[in-house]
Scaffold this motif. Sequence first.
Motif, PDB file in Angstrom:
ATOM      1  N   ALA A 101       0.814  -1.220   0.000  1.00 24.76           N
ATOM      2  CA  ALA A 101       0.000   0.000   0.000  1.00 24.76           C
ATOM      3  C   ALA A 101       0.848   1.270   0.000  1.00 24.76           C
ATOM      4  CB  ALA A 101      -0.924   0.001   1.211  1.00 24.76           C
ATOM      5  N   LYS A 102       2.180   1.110   0.065  1.00 23.78           N
ATOM      6  CA  LYS A 102       3.123   2.234  -0.039  1.00 23.78           C
ATOM      7  C   LYS A 102       2.921   3.282   1.057  1.00 23.78           C
ATOM      8  CE  LYS A 102       3.410   1.892  -5.117  1.00 23.78           C
ATOM      9  NZ  LYS A 102       2.402   0.818  -5.310  1.00 23.78           N
ATOM     10  N   VAL A 103       2.525   2.833   2.238  1.00 24.83           N
ATOM     11  CA  VAL A 103       2.258   3.798   3.295  1.00 24.83           C
ATOM     12  C   VAL A 103       3.569   4.307   3.902  1.00 24.83           C
ATOM     13  CG1 VAL A 103      -0.001   2.836   3.817  1.00 24.83           C
ATOM     14  CG2 VAL A 103       1.999   1.986   5.050  1.00 24.83           C
ATOM     15  N   LYS A 104       3.510   5.512   4.427  1.00 22.47           N
ATOM     16  CA  LYS A 104       4.653   6.130   5.095  1.00 22.47           C
ATOM     17  C   LYS A 104       4.148   6.878   6.319  1.00 22.47           C
ATOM     18  CE  LYS A 104       4.371  10.090   1.918  1.00 22.47           C
ATOM     19  NZ  LYS A 104       3.122   9.606   1.304  1.00 22.47           N
ATOM     20  N   PRO A 105       5.037   7.257   7.223  1.00 21.79           N
ATOM     21  CA  PRO A 105       4.596   7.939   8.441  1.00 21.79           C
ATOM     22  C   PRO A 105       3.743   9.170   8.135  1.00 21.79           C
ATOM     23  CG  PRO A 105       6.887   7.296   8.647  1.00 21.79           C
ATOM     24  CD  PRO A 105       6.494   6.991   7.232  1.00 21.79           C
ATOM     25  N   GLY A 106       2.642   9.271   8.876  1.00 21.88           N
ATOM     26  CA  GLY A 106       1.726  10.393   8.690  1.00 21.88           C
ATOM     27  C   GLY A 106       0.596  10.128   7.728  1.00 21.88           C
ATOM     28  N   ASP A 107       0.675   9.019   6.963  1.00 24.64           N
ATOM     29  CA  ASP A 107      -0.399   8.687   6.020  1.00 24.64           C
ATOM     30  C   ASP A 107      -1.654   8.269   6.774  1.00 24.64           C
ATOM     31  OD1 ASP A 107       1.093   9.255   3.811  1.00 24.64           O
ATOM     32  OD2 ASP A 107       1.337   7.172   3.138  1.00 24.64           O
ATOM     33  N   ARG A 108      -2.787   8.488   6.119  1.00 23.90           N
ATOM     34  CA  ARG A 108      -4.072   8.093   6.679  1.00 23.90           C
ATOM     35  C   ARG A 108      -4.617   6.916   5.879  1.00 23.90           C
ATOM     36  NH1 ARG A 108      -9.501  11.917   7.429  1.00 23.90           N
ATOM     37  NH2 ARG A 108     -10.645  10.432   8.771  1.00 23.90           N
ATOM     38  N   ILE A 109      -4.977   5.845   6.598  1.00 20.30           N
ATOM     39  CA  ILE A 109      -5.452   4.614   5.965  1.00 20.30           C
ATOM     40  C   ILE A 109      -6.925   4.407   6.285  1.00 20.30           C
ATOM     41  CG2 ILE A 109      -5.189   2.099   5.850  1.00 20.30           C
ATOM     42  CD1 ILE A 109      -2.305   2.456   6.834  1.00 20.30           C
ATOM     43  N   LEU A 110      -7.676   3.975   5.276  1.00 17.76           N
ATOM     44  CA  LEU A 110      -9.060   3.534   5.475  1.00 17.76           C
ATOM     45  C   LEU A 110      -9.087   2.020   5.318  1.00 17.76           C
ATOM     46  CD1 LEU A 110     -12.129   4.027   5.788  1.00 17.76           C
ATOM     47  CD2 LEU A 110     -12.233   4.334   3.295  1.00 17.76           C
ATOM     48  N   GLU A 111      -9.691   1.334   6.274  1.00 15.75           N
ATOM     49  CA  GLU A 111      -9.791  -0.125   6.225  1.00 15.75           C
ATOM     50  C   GLU A 111     -11.252  -0.546   6.301  1.00 15.75           C
ATOM     51  OE1 GLU A 111      -7.935  -4.046   8.477  1.00 15.75           O
ATOM     52  OE2 GLU A 111      -8.459  -2.294   9.706  1.00 15.75           O
ATOM     53  N   PHE A 112     -11.684  -1.393   5.381  1.00 18.21           N
ATOM     54  CA  PHE A 112     -12.997  -2.034   5.453  1.00 18.21           C
ATOM     55  C   PHE A 112     -12.782  -3.434   6.018  1.00 18.21           C
ATOM     56  CE2 PHE A 112     -15.180   0.346   1.649  1.00 18.21           C
ATOM     57  CZ  PHE A 112     -15.147   1.526   2.375  1.00 18.21           C
ATOM     58  N   GLY A 113     -13.344  -3.702   7.189  1.00 11.65           N
ATOM     59  CA  GLY A 113     -13.190  -5.008   7.821  1.00 11.65           C
ATOM     60  C   GLY A 113     -12.116  -4.965   8.880  1.00 11.65           C
ATOM     61  N   SER A 114     -12.472  -4.541  10.095  1.00 13.44           N
ATOM     62  CA  SER A 114     -11.486  -4.317  11.154  1.00 13.44           C
ATOM     63  C   SER A 114     -10.866  -5.593  11.687  1.00 13.44           C
ATOM     64  CB  SER A 114     -12.147  -3.594  12.345  1.00 13.44           C
ATOM     65  OG  SER A 114     -12.805  -2.432  11.947  1.00 13.44           O
ATOM     66  N   GLY A 115     -11.630  -6.693  11.663  1.00  9.53           N
ATOM     67  CA  GLY A 115     -11.201  -7.845  12.436  1.00  9.53           C
ATOM     68  C   GLY A 115     -11.112  -7.435  13.896  1.00  9.53           C
ATOM     69  N   TRP A 116     -10.028  -7.834  14.535  1.00  8.76           N
ATOM     70  CA  TRP A 116      -9.822  -7.440  15.931  1.00  8.76           C
ATOM     71  C   TRP A 116      -8.682  -6.410  16.049  1.00  8.76           C
ATOM     72  CZ3 TRP A 116     -11.211 -12.230  14.257  1.00  8.76           C
ATOM     73  CH2 TRP A 116     -12.411 -12.744  14.761  1.00  8.76           C
ATOM     74  N   GLY A 117      -8.486  -5.661  14.951  1.00  8.23           N
ATOM     75  CA  GLY A 117      -7.554  -4.530  14.991  1.00  8.23           C
ATOM     76  C   GLY A 117      -6.115  -4.844  14.653  1.00  8.23           C
ATOM     77  N   GLY A 118      -5.809  -6.052  14.211  1.00  8.61           N
ATOM     78  CA  GLY A 118      -4.430  -6.454  13.959  1.00  8.61           C
ATOM     79  C   GLY A 118      -3.707  -5.584  12.950  1.00  8.61           C
ATOM     80  N   MET A 119      -4.334  -5.354  11.790  1.00  9.83           N
ATOM     81  CA  MET A 119      -3.695  -4.545  10.759  1.00  9.83           C
ATOM     82  C   MET A 119      -3.571  -3.101  11.212  1.00  9.83           C
ATOM     83  SD  MET A 119      -3.550  -2.309   8.106  1.00  9.83           S
ATOM     84  CE  MET A 119      -5.282  -1.773   8.034  1.00  9.83           C
TER      85      MET A 119
END
Length: 465
Positions: free
Chosen positions: A221-239
């Motif tokens: 997902a090419k994320v870096k510090p300060g990026d904002r992520i949207l997740e569909f499907g939390s599970g128990w918060g692992g990701m």
Amino acid sequence: MLNSATSSALTFSSTPNFYRSPSSLSIVLPNPKSIILSYARSSVLAVMEKAVTRGHLTVADSEGVHHFGTRSKGCNDVYLKVVNSDFWMRVLFSQDLGFSEAYMMGDVEVDSLKGVMDLWLDNESGMDNLTSAVSRVTSAISGLSNAFLGQTRSKARLNAIASYDQSNELFKAFLSQEMMYSCALWTEAEGGVRGDLISGPTPGDLEAAQLRKIRYVLTAAKVKPGDRILEFGSGWGGMAIEAARTFGCEVDTLTLSKEQKALAEERIKAAGLQDVIRVHLMDYREIPPSFEKAFDAFISIEMLEHVGSKHYHDYFRLVDFALKSSNATAVVSASTFPESRYSGYQPEDFMRKYMWPNSCLPSATALITAANTGSEGRFTLEGVENHAAHYPRTLREWGRRLDANVRQDLIVKDYPSLKDNAEFDAFRRKWQYLFAYAGAGFAKGYITCHMLTFTRPNDCPATCD
């Protein structure tokens, strides 16, 4: 010739008697159920006679022992004992769903669940002859119902209740410490995808493989510090926890499960990340206007199975809505059907009846097409990966942990009915069946597991000139 004076079988008088006494000739009519059972048994055995061409099957019941296929050195040799004759009707009228119910109820015993699943899939074309007119009709009805009604907003919440609003203690018992309920990624560090079969499982293997999977997705997902992520499907918060703790990101994550939300928030607070992770009890179709073009990355790990074929277009339309117009990446993974097996009309089977109601496995092509139409061409397909080979070991690891950790006293407070030993045994067999059923499906190529990565048009790849 009967002697009219002394016959013990019938007694005639000068007055006609149209009623027989208990001591008179009795006519025993066959029990209707016994007729159906006999028909079901003979029908199933007749199909097996022609269907089993790979491997060998021994079937034993109260009436005898039958052998199908050819036994040879190293072949898949399966022994099946019918404990309750209802087994035959279940299989005749509901095929693999009927077999799963017979196994859960203890109507049949097998020496190897994996062996049974492999035998069924190896001889799948012949097994199709078990399909009855009744099952064809019910399959068509359930397939249509699932496609058109299975993932409405109200139904989606009910599906989540049935699938995930169960005992968190149950999931803690067999998942890794990260509590990822999805395919892990194995490397030679754990002996590869068959390491547990070759050298045996080692404590911590599943944790290492699941953490690798999370980091692999976040890197894609090419994320870096300060990026904002949207997740569909939390599970128990692992990701979400790993994204914030290790990658320095801010996360908004959605779930429809109250149980998952509660435990995810507890885990997030314990990690000291409550200021950068927000867990929303929200249907993905209800994301607020404030989410428009607000996110640098979108991630969804094995949630798409709950979206439904009718809604793929809207799903990706909303991902496009939420992601920034440039320098943004979406990574989605899902258990999938190969294109040759995919249909938007998927009838009820073991998975959809007992594990994930109204679920619908997509195909990679169906998702890619929906991503293009839903975004109106504003996504570029960057990567397609099939992780199916990694799933059987993941399922085996879960199965071992389930057998070792799930105790009746541990979960009875969440499942009061499991105080009954027979109910608890059926509950355990349901989960054992799931792990064997899914494991064989992935191992035999019946189902796949794709990860798709999309970027925005004209987003630059890594420096290459």
